[in-house]
Design an enzyme around this catalytic site. Structure first.
Site, PDB file in Angstrom:
ATOM      1  N   ASN A  10       0.873  -1.175   0.000  1.00 59.09           N
ATOM      2  CA  ASN A  10       0.000   0.000   0.000  1.00 59.09           C
ATOM      3  C   ASN A  10       0.912   1.227   0.000  1.00 59.09           C
ATOM      4  O   ASN A  10       1.503   1.554   1.026  1.00 59.09           O
ATOM      5  CB  ASN A  10      -0.885  -0.030   1.257  1.00 59.09           C
ATOM      6  CG  ASN A  10      -1.679   1.251   1.421  1.00 59.09           C
ATOM      7  OD1 ASN A  10      -1.800   2.052   0.493  1.00 59.09           O
ATOM      8  ND2 ASN A  10      -2.231   1.444   2.618  1.00 59.09           N
ATOM      9  N   LYS A  12       0.140   4.243  -0.262  1.00 60.53           N
ATOM     10  CA  LYS A  12      -0.525   5.415   0.346  1.00 60.53           C
ATOM     11  C   LYS A  12      -0.320   6.657  -0.532  1.00 60.53           C
ATOM     12  O   LYS A  12      -0.248   6.549  -1.751  1.00 60.53           O
ATOM     13  CB  LYS A  12      -0.021   5.661   1.768  1.00 60.53           C
ATOM     14  CG  LYS A  12      -0.035   4.415   2.622  1.00 60.53           C
ATOM     15  CD  LYS A  12       0.105   4.732   4.075  1.00 60.53           C
ATOM     16  CE  LYS A  12       0.366   3.464   4.858  1.00 60.53           C
ATOM     17  NZ  LYS A  12       0.094   3.595   6.262  1.00 60.53           N
ATOM     18  N   HIS A  98      -9.530   1.138   4.682  1.00 55.42           N
ATOM     19  CA  HIS A  98      -8.271   1.286   5.424  1.00 55.42           C
ATOM     20  C   HIS A  98      -8.526   2.208   6.614  1.00 55.42           C
ATOM     21  O   HIS A  98      -9.320   3.146   6.522  1.00 55.42           O
ATOM     22  CB  HIS A  98      -7.189   1.873   4.502  1.00 55.42           C
ATOM     23  CG  HIS A  98      -5.819   1.815   5.100  1.00 55.42           C
ATOM     24  ND1 HIS A  98      -5.403   2.696   6.073  1.00 55.42           N
ATOM     25  CD2 HIS A  98      -4.783   0.967   4.878  1.00 55.42           C
ATOM     26  CE1 HIS A  98      -4.159   2.383   6.419  1.00 55.42           C
ATOM     27  NE2 HIS A  98      -3.759   1.343   5.712  1.00 55.42           N
ATOM     28  N   GLU A 100      -6.950   4.553   7.766  1.00 60.73           N
ATOM     29  CA  GLU A 100      -6.699   5.979   7.486  1.00 60.73           C
ATOM     30  C   GLU A 100      -7.904   6.608   6.789  1.00 60.73           C
ATOM     31  O   GLU A 100      -8.189   7.789   6.984  1.00 60.73           O
ATOM     32  CB  GLU A 100      -5.407   6.128   6.660  1.00 60.73           C
ATOM     33  CG  GLU A 100      -4.191   5.873   7.540  1.00 60.73           C
ATOM     34  CD  GLU A 100      -2.956   5.354   6.807  1.00 60.73           C
ATOM     35  OE1 GLU A 100      -2.916   5.399   5.572  1.00 60.73           O
ATOM     36  OE2 GLU A 100      -2.037   4.874   7.507  1.00 60.73           O
ATOM     37  N   GLU A 168      -5.452  -5.052  10.417  1.00 62.48           N
ATOM     38  CA  GLU A 168      -4.407  -4.064  10.675  1.00 62.48           C
ATOM     39  C   GLU A 168      -4.727  -3.306  11.965  1.00 62.48           C
ATOM     40  O   GLU A 168      -5.567  -2.391  11.945  1.00 62.48           O
ATOM     41  CB  GLU A 168      -4.340  -3.058   9.525  1.00 62.48           C
ATOM     42  CG  GLU A 168      -4.078  -3.662   8.177  1.00 62.48           C
ATOM     43  CD  GLU A 168      -3.488  -2.645   7.209  1.00 62.48           C
ATOM     44  OE1 GLU A 168      -2.390  -2.894   6.708  1.00 62.48           O
ATOM     45  OE2 GLU A 168      -4.121  -1.586   6.995  1.00 62.48           O
ATOM     46  N   GLY A 174       2.453   2.060  10.759  1.00 60.59           N
ATOM     47  CA  GLY A 174       3.453   3.117  10.635  1.00 60.59           C
ATOM     48  C   GLY A 174       4.146   3.490  11.929  1.00 60.59           C
ATOM     49  O   GLY A 174       4.825   4.515  12.001  1.00 60.59           O
ATOM     50  N   SER A 214       3.292  -2.363  10.431  1.00 62.50           N
ATOM     51  CA  SER A 214       4.732  -2.417  10.672  1.00 62.50           C
ATOM     52  C   SER A 214       5.368  -3.760  10.301  1.00 62.50           C
ATOM     53  O   SER A 214       6.260  -4.250  11.000  1.00 62.50           O
ATOM     54  CB  SER A 214       5.047  -2.034  12.123  1.00 62.50           C
ATOM     55  OG  SER A 214       4.678  -0.677  12.358  1.00 62.50           O
TER      56      SER A 214
END
Ligand code: PEP
Length: 254
Positions: A10, A12, A98, A100, A168, A174, A214
């Site tokens: 991904n 991003k 996702h 985010e 996730e 991250g 991660s």
């Protein structure tokens, strides 16, 4: 039931044209060198790079995916991109829900479900993301949160041919922090049970559940050798050819 592992990147909101092209070409070359890897590969660049990356991947067994889609086919939705457009641009997959997007755009399970149905109708496979926040984990709600996300965001007509789940934990994305392997297996096994209730045991046993958060070359083997982990959704480490490829190698793809 053998499930082929999926190693998915991904990207991003990263990479301009030159960088994205180099990255895709580098991944394509390394995957070609693997001959017949036992895993499947997927890269999900930003919308602006989809057609360029498609060209750069030519001849390599690396699928192309987008990072979001609208639920409509076309029309007055400024700034959005439809699943039909993504298919037209050469995508086989689309990441949906996702964390985010759930956080930045207030995406609900209901909305993600609608997007997934639209993705199927366009002939795309959906990578549907779920995962708990740190607060939810600390209050012992991980399984409950993930189960509700599965029940709400996975369409009733999902199956292993059109859907991949990505677990996730939000707090692991991250940050360099990860759950223990035991925690990951516990969630994946629980998710598979919920999928079995919703879609039937046959579908649940065939459906891939990726771990994301991660993932690095150094921890790939630990996570990807767990019985219910069928690949990885990789953010930061998917932006470096050598890391992305090392994750695949360490996961036993070739
Ligand atoms: C992600 O963006 O889906 C992700 C897992 O990111 P990272 O690998 O950087 O934690």
């Amino acid at each position: 039931m053998a499930r082929k592992k999926l190693i998915a990147g991904n990207w991003k909101m990263n990479c301009l044209l030159a960088e994205g092209t180099d990255l895709a070409k580098g991944i394509a070359a390394e995957v070609k060198k693997m001959g017949k890897p036992s895993c499947e590969f997927l890269v999900c660049p930003p919308f602006t790079l989809l057609t360029t990356v498609k060209k750069a991947l030519r001849g390599a067994k690396v699928a192309l995916g987008a990072q979001d889609a609208h639920f409509n086919v076309k029309g007055a939705h400024t700034g959005d991109v439809s699943p039909v457009m993504l298919k037209d641009a050469g995508c086989q997959y689309v990441i949906l829900g996702h964390s985010e997007r759930r956080a930045d755009h207030g995406e609900s399970n209901e909305l993600i479900n609608k997007k997934a149905v639209a993705a199927y109708e366009a002939g795309l496979k959906a990578v549907i993301c779920i995962g708990e926040t740190l607060e939810q984990r600390d209050s012992g709600k991980t399984i409950e949160v993930c189960s509700n996300q599965i029940l709400g965001s996975v369409p009733d007509n999902a199956d292993a041919s059109n859907t991949v789940i990505a677990y996730e934990p939000v707090w692991a994305i991250g940050t360099g922090k990860t759950p223990t392997a035991q925690d990951v297996e516990e969630v994946h096994a629980a998710v598979r049970k919920v999928l079995a209730k919703k879609l039937g045991k046959g579908n649940a046993n065939k459906m891939r559940i990726l771990y994301g958060g991660s993932v690095k070359p150094g921890n790939a083997k630990e996570f990807l050798s767990l019985p219910d982990v069928d690949g990885a959704l990789i953010g930061g480490a998917s932006l470096k050819v050598e890391d992305f490829v090392a994750i695949a190698k360490n996961a036993g793809c070739c």
